[in-house]
Design a protein around this motif. Sequence first.
Motif, PDB file in Angstrom:
ATOM      1  N   ALA A   1       0.827  -1.206   0.000  1.00 24.28           N
ATOM      2  CA  ALA A   1       0.000   0.000   0.000  1.00 24.28           C
ATOM      3  C   ALA A   1       0.860   1.253   0.000  1.00 24.28           C
ATOM      4  CB  ALA A   1      -0.927  -0.003   1.213  1.00 24.28           C
ATOM      5  N   GLN A   2       1.893   1.269   0.848  1.00 24.87           N
ATOM      6  CA  GLN A   2       2.770   2.439   0.912  1.00 24.87           C
ATOM      7  C   GLN A   2       3.609   2.584  -0.355  1.00 24.87           C
ATOM      8  OE1 GLN A   2       1.053   3.885   3.214  1.00 24.87           O
ATOM      9  NE2 GLN A   2       2.840   4.743   4.260  1.00 24.87           N
ATOM     10  N   GLY A   3       3.980   1.454  -0.955  1.00 18.45           N
ATOM     11  CA  GLY A   3       4.742   1.510  -2.205  1.00 18.45           C
ATOM     12  C   GLY A   3       3.919   2.101  -3.335  1.00 18.45           C
TER      13      GLY A   3
ATOM     14  N   ALA B   1       8.309   5.919   0.260  1.00 14.72           N
ATOM     15  CA  ALA B   1       8.994   4.750  -0.297  1.00 14.72           C
ATOM     16  C   ALA B   1       9.843   4.069   0.776  1.00 14.72           C
ATOM     17  CB  ALA B   1       9.867   5.173  -1.480  1.00 14.72           C
ATOM     18  N   TRP B   2      10.487   4.860   1.614  1.00 11.19           N
ATOM     19  CA  TRP B   2      11.272   4.289   2.717  1.00 11.19           C
ATOM     20  C   TRP B   2      10.357   3.521   3.675  1.00 11.19           C
ATOM     21  CZ3 TRP B   2      15.609   2.516   4.354  1.00 11.19           C
ATOM     22  CH2 TRP B   2      15.845   2.356   5.724  1.00 11.19           C
ATOM     23  N   ASP B   3       9.191   4.084   3.961  1.00 12.31           N
ATOM     24  CA  ASP B   3       8.228   3.404   4.829  1.00 12.31           C
ATOM     25  C   ASP B   3       7.828   2.057   4.226  1.00 12.31           C
ATOM     26  OD1 ASP B   3       6.564   3.132   7.068  1.00 12.31           O
ATOM     27  OD2 ASP B   3       4.866   4.052   6.044  1.00 12.31           O
ATOM     28  N   ALA B   4       7.608   2.018   2.921  1.00  8.42           N
ATOM     29  CA  ALA B   4       7.258   0.767   2.248  1.00  8.42           C
ATOM     30  C   ALA B   4       8.389  -0.255   2.368  1.00  8.42           C
ATOM     31  CB  ALA B   4       6.940   1.033   0.774  1.00  8.42           C
TER      32      ALA B   4
ATOM     33  N   PHE C   1      -6.578   3.248   3.695  1.00  7.17           N
ATOM     34  CA  PHE C   1      -7.544   2.242   4.144  1.00  7.17           C
ATOM     35  C   PHE C   1      -6.894   0.861   4.177  1.00  7.17           C
ATOM     36  CE2 PHE C   1     -10.949  -0.827   3.666  1.00  7.17           C
ATOM     37  CZ  PHE C   1     -11.920  -0.346   4.549  1.00  7.17           C
ATOM     38  N   VAL C   2      -6.115   0.552   3.143  1.00  6.32           N
ATOM     39  CA  VAL C   2      -5.432  -0.744   3.086  1.00  6.32           C
ATOM     40  C   VAL C   2      -4.399  -0.845   4.208  1.00  6.32           C
ATOM     41  CG1 VAL C   2      -3.940  -2.240   1.701  1.00  6.32           C
ATOM     42  CG2 VAL C   2      -5.812  -0.984   0.616  1.00  6.32           C
ATOM     43  N   SER C   3      -3.639   0.225   4.432  1.00  9.32           N
ATOM     44  CA  SER C   3      -2.647   0.223   5.517  1.00  9.32           C
ATOM     45  C   SER C   3      -3.315   0.061   6.877  1.00  9.32           C
ATOM     46  CB  SER C   3      -1.834   1.521   5.489  1.00  9.32           C
ATOM     47  OG  SER C   3      -1.067   1.625   4.316  1.00  9.32           O
TER      48      SER C   3
END
Length: 424
Positions: A106-108, A191-194, A129-131
């Motif tokens: 989701a984050q990506g 992107a880092w979070d993903a 919502f997905v996260s």
Amino acid sequence: MGATTGSSKAEAPRAEASKTVGTPLELPAFRRFVVANLISVSGSAMAPLALAYAVIEGGGGAGSLGVVLAVNTVPTILFLLMGGLLADRWSRSRILFVGNLVAAGAQGILAGTVATGHATTVSIAACGFVSGTAASFIVPATQGAVAQIVPAEHLQQANALLRLPSNAVKVLGPVVGGFVVALSGAAWALAWDACTFAVAAVLLLGLRLAAPPGSAGGVLADLRAGWTGFRSRTWLWTYTAAGTVLVAAWLAGFQLLGPLVAARRYAGARDWGLVQAAFSCGLLAGTLVCLRWKPYRLLAVAVVAGGGLALPPAAMAWGLPLPLVLVAAFLAGVGLDVAIVAWTTAFQQHVPAAEQGRMSAFNGVGERLAIPLGYLITALAVHVWSSQGVLLACAALIVAATVLNLCVPDLHRVNRVHREADPA
């Protein structure tokens, strides 16, 4: 039958470890869990700032950001009970793997849409919502996973060790995130979070935790049994009820009204930033306290320490000088972290492993309902009272919830377990 046998095999090494382990960090599985948690938190600490600027860069304002934050919160209320049910039926390491992998995806996707300029309020909210859905499965599984890995007498130290790097990252993460967003844009922070979610997923899959003892009934039967178990533990449902009031009053008094009062009575954003920093430093100090202090009356300590959250709203309502407000915020942070570690340890020691997912979910739903409740009541109250009056009311509610909870006799029987034992 197979799940029960697997669980017994999983408990044997843990019982043996309790005789030889001097610290949880000597356990390879716990070290893996700590590293996965630290990596994940390093991304999550930047995410709120990056998310806010992703909305701004997409042309949204306060209303759009409010929609995104609300949509992110809703799944944790809707699906948390399902997450708790699965955490008591499936391998918790597999649930953590899938949950972190979904969050990474989701984050990506969100980072990609922001980087290409295609992000809209709808697309950002959908990813949120997905996260949020992934989080509703991760939270209950995490609670039970630690209790599976670490012997009962080392659980407080393990919980404190988990929070120590997390609290340190929470202090530095927003600062680093601010620089990343300012220099290269929100997409890189997202992107880092993903990436951190993806790495944590791989590490957590390697835990290979056995599934809890299986249930012969279906999902609804498990849910009914979980609710019966929750109601039968007076200390658990009263703590949850008091926590709902406390969290609602804290969010209303500190998070919502705090910046407004700082703008009127103090030097605005600069002083409010100092108050937030003092609170974060208090959280870190509270973790250090928990590494050394091991109180016997775990649940009573959790309740009393949580009552310290009344200090900052009261200090601001009375118009105390900034140094005293900083001290109040620091003490509240210390108390909150002590309360979290003591509560988590009491929960893990006094709830059977096969029920921890559902019990954690019931507790979590109550506290998450406090988020919209606190904000809604405050929005109505400020039209009737002054901000100072509402702050005092919030502080009074926290104190009242603390005192009433301490009057529950069952609460004082939930104390430290000094030996390895089956809570059932």
